[in-house]
Design a protein around this motif. Structure first.
Motif, PDB file in Angstrom:
ATOM      1  N   GLY A   1       0.817  -1.202   0.000  1.00 42.59           N
ATOM      2  CA  GLY A   1       0.000   0.000   0.000  1.00 42.59           C
ATOM      3  C   GLY A   1       0.849   1.250   0.000  1.00 42.59           C
ATOM      4  O   GLY A   1       2.074   1.192  -0.158  1.00 42.59           O
ATOM      5  N   PHE A   2       0.205   2.371   0.206  1.00 43.66           N
ATOM      6  CA  PHE A   2       0.849   3.671   0.058  1.00 43.66           C
ATOM      7  C   PHE A   2       1.064   4.394   1.391  1.00 43.66           C
ATOM      8  O   PHE A   2       1.701   5.437   1.431  1.00 43.66           O
ATOM      9  CB  PHE A   2       0.006   4.541  -0.881  1.00 43.66           C
ATOM     10  N   SER A   3       0.545   3.848   2.476  1.00 44.36           N
ATOM     11  CA  SER A   3       0.559   4.565   3.751  1.00 44.36           C
ATOM     12  C   SER A   3       1.957   4.865   4.260  1.00 44.36           C
ATOM     13  O   SER A   3       2.243   5.996   4.664  1.00 44.36           O
ATOM     14  CB  SER A   3      -0.197   3.758   4.813  1.00 44.36           C
ATOM     15  N   LYS A   4       2.823   3.874   4.265  1.00 43.62           N
ATOM     16  CA  LYS A   4       4.106   4.015   4.952  1.00 43.62           C
ATOM     17  C   LYS A   4       5.160   4.679   4.065  1.00 43.62           C
ATOM     18  O   LYS A   4       5.679   5.749   4.390  1.00 43.62           O
ATOM     19  CB  LYS A   4       4.592   2.641   5.425  1.00 43.62           C
TER      20      LYS A   4
ATOM     21  N   ARG B   1      -5.811   6.203   2.680  1.00 42.10           N
ATOM     22  CA  ARG B   1      -6.387   4.861   2.772  1.00 42.10           C
ATOM     23  C   ARG B   1      -6.402   4.138   1.441  1.00 42.10           C
ATOM     24  O   ARG B   1      -7.442   3.897   0.829  1.00 42.10           O
ATOM     25  CB  ARG B   1      -7.820   4.903   3.354  1.00 42.10           C
ATOM     26  N   LEU B   2      -5.213   3.759   1.002  1.00 43.00           N
ATOM     27  CA  LEU B   2      -5.104   3.078  -0.282  1.00 43.00           C
ATOM     28  C   LEU B   2      -4.041   1.984  -0.211  1.00 43.00           C
ATOM     29  O   LEU B   2      -2.923   2.213   0.257  1.00 43.00           O
ATOM     30  CB  LEU B   2      -4.745   4.072  -1.391  1.00 43.00           C
ATOM     31  N   GLY B   3      -4.420   0.817  -0.697  1.00 45.17           N
ATOM     32  CA  GLY B   3      -3.487  -0.301  -0.762  1.00 45.17           C
ATOM     33  C   GLY B   3      -3.807  -1.156  -1.977  1.00 45.17           C
ATOM     34  O   GLY B   3      -4.621  -0.793  -2.825  1.00 45.17           O
ATOM     35  N   TYR B   4      -3.160  -2.319  -2.047  1.00 45.93           N
ATOM     36  CA  TYR B   4      -3.450  -3.225  -3.154  1.00 45.93           C
ATOM     37  C   TYR B   4      -3.067  -4.651  -2.794  1.00 45.93           C
ATOM     38  O   TYR B   4      -2.243  -4.900  -1.901  1.00 45.93           O
ATOM     39  CB  TYR B   4      -2.761  -2.787  -4.444  1.00 45.93           C
ATOM     40  N   ALA B   5      -3.712  -5.558  -3.504  1.00 47.04           N
ATOM     41  CA  ALA B   5      -3.410  -6.984  -3.366  1.00 47.04           C
ATOM     42  C   ALA B   5      -3.145  -7.540  -4.754  1.00 47.04           C
ATOM     43  O   ALA B   5      -3.851  -7.203  -5.709  1.00 47.04           O
ATOM     44  CB  ALA B   5      -4.579  -7.717  -2.715  1.00 47.04           C
ATOM     45  N   CYS B   6      -2.135  -8.389  -4.858  1.00 49.83           N
ATOM     46  CA  CYS B   6      -1.819  -9.054  -6.122  1.00 49.83           C
ATOM     47  C   CYS B   6      -1.650 -10.548  -5.864  1.00 49.83           C
ATOM     48  O   CYS B   6      -1.090 -10.944  -4.835  1.00 49.83           O
ATOM     49  CB  CYS B   6      -0.528  -8.503  -6.727  1.00 49.83           C
ATOM     50  N   GLY B   7      -2.123 -11.351  -6.802  1.00 46.88           N
ATOM     51  CA  GLY B   7      -1.996 -12.788  -6.630  1.00 46.88           C
ATOM     52  C   GLY B   7      -2.674 -13.539  -7.756  1.00 46.88           C
ATOM     53  O   GLY B   7      -3.137 -12.938  -8.736  1.00 46.88           O
TER      54      GLY B   7
END
Length: 390
Positions: free
Chosen positions: A235-238, A246-252
């Motif tokens: 994600g982008f938080s850190k 409040r933005l992230g992502y999942a890949c798989g």
């Protein structure tokens, strides 16, 4: 009168509140507190990213996006992962934009785990994994990592924890709260244990960009044969100082992302539109700003490790994230006692290691996502606190 205790979910009632928020809330009610308790960058989101968000608002781009996220953002996520971590994902089907990395963790566990199945969680670790797993009806199997092993999960520990009911392994590296990092050789040893199983892996890589030293972060999905069993969460938080966006992502693998997207569709609809437009620019143009922030964290990291060791609080040298995890056993206090007394008497807020699992007893987490002046004032107060204990 309604008896709410009889109405509330029994499973929810058994979950303990976050140990991080407890000390944060106490500190918020006190004056002149130096808080090193929350893992939130003190940097502002880089201006170029903020400007992209503002520009999207000015253009009226305030409608829902597709459930899985903007196509352009998913393309940039895949390009970024290929460029930095040698990972290949398709924007369509294998990539999902989420509301922070936290949502990605939640829907990954819900998509994979059935009641009664086991989820292996190396501890100390981020506070959300076990409660989310418990809400699915899963059995959480903690593995206590050790300072002498660099707080890494070892292949031997993993092998001993696996049973016929094991469904999911959570790999929380770089680690919050310890700052531990799994290098390629450590991940390969874990992979060797998993190859003969159907165990899936949730690899939480929210601190992937924040590692120190010569070796870059290695994703578990990059290890030979592990892509097909790994769901990568980031994600982008850190790294981008975008906690409030409040933005992230999942890949798989597509079959898993498809089911995660279904949960996301019903629970969330889509991630914040403004944040998605801003994140496109973050991925395209902000590598240099990320490197500059990383350099600042590295300086703070080395300073704080040195100061803790000087005070007699033996401190493992973290290789990632932005936390140190000093041992406070020499004080004779429990982690909770140490943190509460330090906060009450010296107005410095740090987090007891037990907030991150029972194996955190005897340690505290200190975040160095704060300015040098902030950190040095805290060190001065901790030094006075330690001095008064002798």
């Amino acid at each position: 009168m309604i008896n709410y205790e009889n109405i509330l979910s029994g499973k929810v009632k058994t979950i303990k509140p976050s140990g991080i928020r407890k000390f944060f809330d106490i500190a918020a009610e006190m004056d002149d507190v130096i808080s090193l308790s929350v893992g939130e960058p003190d940097f502002k989101t880089p201006w170029e990213i903020r400007e992209a968000g503002i520009r999207s608002l000015e253009k009226g781009k305030t409608w829902y996006t597709a459930n899985a996220g903007l196509t352009e953002l998913k393309e940039e996520i895949c390009s970024y992962l290929k460029r930095h971590f040698n990972l290949t994902y398709q924007p369509k089907g294998e990539t999902l934009v989420t509301v922070g990395g936290s949502e990605g963790i939640d829907i990954c566990i819900r998509a994979l785990v059935n009641p009664g199945e086991e989820v292996i969680v190396p501890e100390p670790c981020y506070v959300s994994y076990a409660p989310i797993a418990e809400l699915t009806g899963a059995v959480v199997v903690p593995i206590a990592t050790k300072a002498e092993n660099g707080f890494r999960l070892t292949a031997e520990e993993l092998k001993a924890a696996i049973t016929p009911k094991t469904k999911l392994l959570i790999l929380p590296f770089p680690n919050n709260p310890t700052g531990a990092v799994m290098r390629r050789e450590h991940l390969e040893a874990i992979a060797d244990v998993l190859r003969s199983t159907d165990i899936m892996v949730l690899s939480d890589e929210i601190y992937a960009e924040l590692t120190y030293g010569d070796n870059r972060h290695v994703s578990f999905a990059e290890i030979d044969g592990m892509w097909e069993r790994t769901i990568l969460i980031n994600g982008f938080s850190k790294a981008y100082a975008m906690t409030g966006w409040r933005l992230g992502y999942a890949c798989g693998p597509e079959p898993i992302i498809k089911q995660m997207t279904k949960i996301h569709q019903f629970a969330i609809m889509c991630a914040p539109t403004t944040s998605q437009y801003a994140a496109i620019v973050a991925l395209k143009n902000c590598d240099e700003q990320i490197a500059n922030m990383q350099n600042q964290y590295d300086m703070r990291r080395r300073l704080l490790v040195s100061e803790m060791n000087k005070l007699g609080l033996t401190c493992f040298e973290p290789e990632g994230a932005f936390y140190v995890f000093p041992c406070i056993k020499s004080t004779g206090m429990t982690s909770d006692e140490f943190c509460e007394k330090l906060l009450r008497t010296k107005k410095v807020a740090v987090i007891p290691g037990t907030a991150f699992g029972d194996s955190g007893e005897g340690f505290v987490r200190i975040s160095y996502s704060y300015s040098i002046n902030h950190l040095m004032e805290a060190v001065k107060r901790i030094e006075a606190f330690i001095g008064e204990l002798k």
